[in-house]
Write a protein that holds these residues in place. Structure first.
Motif: not given
Lengths: 107, 107
Positions: A28-32, A57-66, A39-44
DNA sequence: GAGGAATATTCTTGTCAAGGAATATTTAAA
DNA sequence: TTTAAATATTCCTTGACAAGAATATTCCTC
């Protein structure tokens, strides 16, 4: 044809997300960051793409890989099949016309 | 990729109009009848499709004949080219995997 | 366990799109 | 020339959606 795919892609940021993910999964962070989104708009937006099954999505600890999901795009492709016939026909007609021109070039 | 195409097609009635016009040009009344739309709504949807260049109009006295326009769909097709590579790759991987299975069937 | 990073969700607000109803416009027909 | 048919446009109301701000949640690190 599932209209949800069109709706999801009918938003500039979401289309850019899809095009970004074409090169590989991102968080998400990379995309944003790359799209200058908060960040919230990216998530949305990712949520919408997720509901449309355009990403997973694949959860990797803190991060989420899309990651991009091809099925909806393949469905679009299949839908376009009904129309490819037509523009090929038109092209064939033009082609035929040009060949007729060839066969009687003078007058 | 022009997002206007997606927006225009992201509405059920408009998608159905496009699919209707795939079989040939129709007047507003014919479209409204076949899709159970009221005339003004049909006109309004056709206006949107017109702005998106998905259809063209030809006035014939009282009537207006709307015809499908292929260019935006061709643009979609071209856009999908970036992704066809990927789902072909995946298929190739699966194919390769299946062939490996074939070559050593027992364990 | 406290603090911070990464992400999701909620709430609010403004904008835009769609349908309904009514009306305007153009053209054919009587 | 009045009338009717075919179509477009306007106004109004309502619902959806996107951004912003704030907050919640989860997980890592110290």
């Amino acid at each position: 044809m599932d209209i949800g795919t069109f709706s999801a892609l009918a938003e500039p940021n979401r289309l850019r997300i899809v095009e970004l993910l074409a090169h590989g999964p991102l968080t998400v962070g990379e995309i944003a960051e790359r799209l200058n989104l908060r960040q919230p708009q990216a998530s949305k937006h990712l949520r919408v793409l997720l509901d449309a099954r355009l990403v997973t999505v694949h959860a990797d600890a803190n991060r989420r890989n899309y990651a991009l999901q091809m099925e909806p795009l393949q469905e679009m492709d299949a839908w376009l099949n009904n129309y490819r016939r037509m523009w090929n026909e038109r092209f064939d007609n033009l082609d035929q016309y040009l060949q007729e021109l060839q066969s009687k070039p003078e007058q």
